[in-house]
Design a protein around this motif. Structure first.
Motif, PDB file in Angstrom:
ATOM      1  N   ILE A  18       0.865  -1.348   0.137  1.00  0.00           N
ATOM      2  CA  ILE A  18      -0.002  -0.016  -0.109  1.00  0.00           C
ATOM      3  C   ILE A  18       0.747   1.085  -0.002  1.00  0.00           C
ATOM      4  O   ILE A  18       0.322   2.176  -0.657  1.00  0.00           O
ATOM      5  N   TYR A  19       2.046   1.309   1.112  1.00  0.00           N
ATOM      6  CA  TYR A  19       2.900   2.395   1.006  1.00  0.00           C
ATOM      7  C   TYR A  19       3.630   2.650  -0.449  1.00  0.00           C
ATOM      8  O   TYR A  19       3.928   3.736  -0.872  1.00  0.00           O
ATOM      9  N   GLU A  20       4.056   1.233  -0.882  1.00  0.00           N
ATOM     10  CA  GLU A  20       4.910   1.397  -2.036  1.00  0.00           C
ATOM     11  C   GLU A  20       4.143   2.064  -3.146  1.00  0.00           C
ATOM     12  O   GLU A  20       4.474   2.910  -3.913  1.00  0.00           O
ATOM     13  N   ASP A  21       2.899   1.430  -3.270  1.00  0.00           N
ATOM     14  CA  ASP A  21       1.990   2.113  -4.130  1.00  0.00           C
ATOM     15  C   ASP A  21       1.683   3.586  -4.312  1.00  0.00           C
ATOM     16  O   ASP A  21       1.739   4.442  -5.281  1.00  0.00           O
ATOM     17  N   THR A  22       1.586   4.005  -3.000  1.00  0.00           N
ATOM     18  CA  THR A  22       1.258   5.504  -2.853  1.00  0.00           C
ATOM     19  C   THR A  22       2.580   6.224  -3.061  1.00  0.00           C
ATOM     20  O   THR A  22       2.553   7.440  -3.890  1.00  0.00           O
ATOM     21  N   ASN A  23       3.773   5.766  -2.526  1.00  0.00           N
ATOM     22  CA  ASN A  23       5.127   6.263  -2.749  1.00  0.00           C
ATOM     23  C   ASN A  23       5.160   6.372  -4.542  1.00  0.00           C
ATOM     24  O   ASN A  23       5.469   7.524  -5.066  1.00  0.00           O
ATOM     25  N   ALA A  24       5.092   5.262  -5.097  1.00  0.00           N
ATOM     26  CA  ALA A  24       5.351   5.381  -6.468  1.00  0.00           C
ATOM     27  C   ALA A  24       4.257   6.332  -7.247  1.00  0.00           C
ATOM     28  O   ALA A  24       4.696   7.031  -8.218  1.00  0.00           O
ATOM     29  N   THR A  25       2.980   6.483  -6.801  1.00  0.00           N
ATOM     30  CA  THR A  25       2.022   7.149  -7.465  1.00  0.00           C
ATOM     31  C   THR A  25       2.241   8.938  -7.230  1.00  0.00           C
ATOM     32  O   THR A  25       2.003   9.703  -7.993  1.00  0.00           O
ATOM     33  N   PHE A  26       2.510   9.242  -5.795  1.00  0.00           N
ATOM     34  CA  PHE A  26       2.642  10.559  -5.602  1.00  0.00           C
ATOM     35  C   PHE A  26       3.789  11.190  -5.281  1.00  0.00           C
ATOM     36  O   PHE A  26       4.193  12.347  -5.112  1.00  0.00           O
ATOM     37  N   ILE A  27       4.901  10.289  -5.215  1.00  0.00           N
ATOM     38  CA  ILE A  27       6.389  10.785  -4.870  1.00  0.00           C
ATOM     39  C   ILE A  27       7.153  10.460  -6.087  1.00  0.00           C
ATOM     40  O   ILE A  27       7.810  11.539  -6.526  1.00  0.00           O
ATOM     41  N   GLN A  28       7.375   9.341  -6.469  1.00  0.00           N
ATOM     42  CA  GLN A  28       8.187   8.996  -7.493  1.00  0.00           C
ATOM     43  C   GLN A  28       7.830   9.435  -8.955  1.00  0.00           C
ATOM     44  O   GLN A  28       8.758   9.748  -9.896  1.00  0.00           O
ATOM     45  N   ASP A  29       6.600   9.692  -9.061  1.00  0.00           N
ATOM     46  CA  ASP A  29       5.956  10.155 -10.282  1.00  0.00           C
ATOM     47  C   ASP A  29       6.053  11.582 -10.021  1.00  0.00           C
ATOM     48  O   ASP A  29       5.352  12.449  -9.810  1.00  0.00           O
ATOM     49  N   GLU A  30       7.140  12.325 -10.934  1.00  0.00           N
ATOM     50  CA  GLU A  30       7.516  13.658 -10.813  1.00  0.00           C
ATOM     51  C   GLU A  30       6.318  14.772 -11.399  1.00  0.00           C
ATOM     52  O   GLU A  30       6.132  15.544 -10.844  1.00  0.00           O
ATOM     53  N   ALA A  31       5.716  14.221 -12.515  1.00  0.00           N
ATOM     54  CA  ALA A  31       4.515  15.189 -12.659  1.00  0.00           C
ATOM     55  C   ALA A  31       3.504  15.018 -11.792  1.00  0.00           C
ATOM     56  O   ALA A  31       2.832  16.087 -11.348  1.00  0.00           O
ATOM     57  N   MET A  32       3.051  13.749 -11.256  1.00  0.00           N
ATOM     58  CA  MET A  32       1.915  13.983 -10.191  1.00  0.00           C
ATOM     59  C   MET A  32       2.424  14.501  -9.023  1.00  0.00           C
ATOM     60  O   MET A  32       1.643  15.472  -8.403  1.00  0.00           O
ATOM     61  N   ARG A  33       3.743  14.436  -8.448  1.00  0.00           N
ATOM     62  CA  ARG A  33       4.072  15.208  -7.269  1.00  0.00           C
ATOM     63  C   ARG A  33       3.984  16.638  -7.395  1.00  0.00           C
ATOM     64  O   ARG A  33       3.425  17.296  -6.567  1.00  0.00           O
ATOM     65  N   ASN A  34       4.465  17.257  -8.641  1.00  0.00           N
ATOM     66  CA  ASN A  34       4.457  18.770  -8.697  1.00  0.00           C
ATOM     67  C   ASN A  34       2.958  19.111  -8.979  1.00  0.00           C
ATOM     68  O   ASN A  34       2.487  20.165  -8.488  1.00  0.00           O
TER      69      ASN A  34
END
Length: 79
Positions: free
Chosen positions: A12-28
């Motif tokens: 769950i945390y890995e998916d959250t991290n991948a979606t909202f942190i590692q994806d630079e466009a989504m993060r920004n």
């Protein structure tokens, strides 16, 4: 049994991290549109790691700490 629970929640945390942190466009996008929500995501990931519920790399933790400071500065009006 506890280790099975911890492992089962790690994804769950890995998916959250991948979606909202590692994806630079989504993060920004999230940081710009809703910095308070972004801060909550970052702080939650740091908290669950600190409590031992989520294992991640030291590099990722450094990124999360850096992002937390950036979003805090943005919320406080420090650019």
């Amino acid at each position: 049994m506890l280790s099975a629970i911890v492992v089962s929640h790690n994804w769950i945390y890995e998916d959250t991290n991948a979606t909202f942190i590692q994806d630079e466009a989504m993060r920004n996008r999230l940081m710009n549109l809703n910095p308070h929500s972004f801060r909550k995501v970052v702080s939650t990931l740091l908290e669950v790691n600190g409590r031992g519920y989520w294992e991640t790399s030291e590099e990722n933790l450094d990124l999360l700490r850096q992002l937390y400071q950036e979003v805090e500065d943005r919320i406080e009006g420090i650019e």
